[in-house]
Scaffold this active site. Structure first.
Site, PDB file in Angstrom:
ATOM      1  N   GLY A   1      22.736 -87.974 -96.353  1.00 55.81           N
ATOM      2  CA  GLY A   1      21.441 -87.365 -96.049  1.00 55.81           C
ATOM      3  C   GLY A   1      20.526 -88.333 -95.327  1.00 55.81           C
ATOM      4  O   GLY A   1      19.823 -87.960 -94.387  1.00 55.81           O
TER       5      GLY A   1
ATOM      6  N   ASN B   1      13.079 -77.602-105.630  1.00 61.40           N
ATOM      7  CA  ASN B   1      14.146 -78.536-105.268  1.00 61.40           C
ATOM      8  C   ASN B   1      13.597 -79.964-105.338  1.00 61.40           C
ATOM      9  O   ASN B   1      13.349 -80.612-104.316  1.00 61.40           O
ATOM     10  CB  ASN B   1      14.681 -78.215-103.865  1.00 61.40           C
ATOM     11  CG  ASN B   1      15.938 -78.987-103.520  1.00 61.40           C
ATOM     12  OD1 ASN B   1      16.341 -79.912-104.221  1.00 61.40           O
ATOM     13  ND2 ASN B   1      16.559 -78.618-102.417  1.00 61.40           N
TER      14      ASN B   1
ATOM     15  N   TYR C   1      12.341 -86.652 -99.277  1.00 61.38           N
ATOM     16  CA  TYR C   1      11.408 -86.644 -98.146  1.00 61.38           C
ATOM     17  C   TYR C   1      10.183 -87.505 -98.421  1.00 61.38           C
ATOM     18  O   TYR C   1       9.706 -88.211 -97.530  1.00 61.38           O
ATOM     19  CB  TYR C   1      11.022 -85.208 -97.779  1.00 61.38           C
ATOM     20  CG  TYR C   1      12.204 -84.453 -97.220  1.00 61.38           C
ATOM     21  CD1 TYR C   1      12.853 -84.895 -96.065  1.00 61.38           C
ATOM     22  CD2 TYR C   1      12.699 -83.325 -97.847  1.00 61.38           C
ATOM     23  CE1 TYR C   1      13.960 -84.232 -95.562  1.00 61.38           C
ATOM     24  CE2 TYR C   1      13.800 -82.644 -97.348  1.00 61.38           C
ATOM     25  CZ  TYR C   1      14.431 -83.112 -96.203  1.00 61.38           C
ATOM     26  OH  TYR C   1      15.518 -82.454 -95.707  1.00 61.38           O
TER      27      TYR C   1
ATOM     28  N   ILE D   1      19.008 -80.302 -93.504  1.00 54.87           N
ATOM     29  CA  ILE D   1      19.871 -81.451 -93.779  1.00 54.87           C
ATOM     30  C   ILE D   1      20.722 -80.983 -94.949  1.00 54.87           C
ATOM     31  O   ILE D   1      20.241 -80.876 -96.072  1.00 54.87           O
ATOM     32  CB  ILE D   1      19.096 -82.729 -94.148  1.00 54.87           C
ATOM     33  CG1 ILE D   1      18.287 -83.246 -92.965  1.00 54.87           C
ATOM     34  CG2 ILE D   1      20.080 -83.804 -94.637  1.00 54.87           C
ATOM     35  CD1 ILE D   1      17.502 -84.529 -93.231  1.00 54.87           C
ATOM     36  N   TYR D   2      21.960 -80.642 -94.656  1.00 57.23           N
ATOM     37  CA  TYR D   2      22.888 -80.137 -95.659  1.00 57.23           C
ATOM     38  C   TYR D   2      23.991 -81.167 -95.871  1.00 57.23           C
ATOM     39  O   TYR D   2      24.624 -81.611 -94.919  1.00 57.23           O
ATOM     40  CB  TYR D   2      23.527 -78.827 -95.198  1.00 57.23           C
ATOM     41  CG  TYR D   2      22.628 -77.613 -95.218  1.00 57.23           C
ATOM     42  CD1 TYR D   2      21.341 -77.648 -95.730  1.00 57.23           C
ATOM     43  CD2 TYR D   2      23.093 -76.409 -94.726  1.00 57.23           C
ATOM     44  CE1 TYR D   2      20.541 -76.514 -95.747  1.00 57.23           C
ATOM     45  CE2 TYR D   2      22.312 -75.264 -94.741  1.00 57.23           C
ATOM     46  CZ  TYR D   2      21.033 -75.326 -95.253  1.00 57.23           C
ATOM     47  OH  TYR D   2      20.258 -74.195 -95.271  1.00 57.23           O
TER      48      TYR D   2
ATOM     49  N   LYS E   1      10.142 -90.195-100.241  1.00 56.63           N
ATOM     50  CA  LYS E   1      10.634 -91.572-100.093  1.00 56.63           C
ATOM     51  C   LYS E   1      10.676 -91.976 -98.621  1.00 56.63           C
ATOM     52  O   LYS E   1      10.493 -93.149 -98.285  1.00 56.63           O
ATOM     53  CB  LYS E   1      12.031 -91.675-100.711  1.00 56.63           C
ATOM     54  CG  LYS E   1      12.664 -93.056-100.630  1.00 56.63           C
ATOM     55  CD  LYS E   1      14.083 -93.035-101.142  1.00 56.63           C
ATOM     56  CE  LYS E   1      14.936 -92.496-100.042  1.00 56.63           C
ATOM     57  NZ  LYS E   1      16.291 -92.827 -99.928  1.00 56.63           N
TER      58      LYS E   1
END
Length: 172
Positions: free
Chosen positions: A109, A136, A143, A97-98, A145
């Site tokens: 996102g 990161n 993720y 997911i960029y 969340k």
């Protein structure tokens, strides 16, 4: 705020996927890696042959996030043999997911993640999984969340540097 549309990518989107991939990966990780490792990774991961093969792989799907006519991010998901690390046949991997830095905090996102969840539900997958770099924290929080939990670790090659990814999953 821009209206974001998520559209499935095809082979015709090769340049767009390359551009977003290179730009967002560099934005996110250049400060934490050597120039040589960054250049090697960008060339190895986003060259014409590699991205073309990924786009034509029936076990991989790409979705591009568009703000009007501007691409601002993309999603890559994998099933079966396309998964970067083999899970079971009922798993869907979120490989990427960029999102461009200009659109952080604008729910791009989240929209891409929701598309991955929709694909997993349509394919009757039993869980989603992904690997996220241990350094990161923004991505890890995102993720968590969304209900992902850590279940393992694996090595991610960044150029010549072996880095640790936290593997996370979400049961469906």
């Amino acid at each position: 705020m821009d209206s974001i549309q998520i559209r499935k990518a095809t082979a015709r989107d090769l340049r767009t996927v390359q551009l977003i991939g290179r730009e967002t990966f560099f934005e996110t990780f250049a400060d934490s890696n050597t120039e040589d490792d960054m250049n090697k990774y960008l060339e190895d991961s986003f060259n014409d042959g590699k991205v073309s093969a990924e786009l034509s792989n029936p076990d991989s799907l790409f979705y591009i996030a568009w703000a009007d006519e501007t691409p601002v991010g993309y999603l890559k998901v994998n099933t079966g043999a396309a998964q970067t690390e083999q899970q079971d046949k009922k798993a869907l991997e979120i490989e990427r997911i960029y999102v461009k830095g200009s659109h952080h905090g604008k729910k791009v996102g989240q929209l891409l993640y929701e598309k991955a969840l929709e694909v997993a539900q349509q394919q009757h997958n039993s869980y989603l999984w992904l690997g996220v770099w241990e350094k990161n924290p923004r991505a890890i929080r995102f993720y968590e969340k969304n209900g992902f939990i850590a279940f393992d670790k694996h090595i991610f090659k960044m150029g010549n540097d072996a880095q640790v990814d936290i593997m996370m999953k979400k049961e469906l």
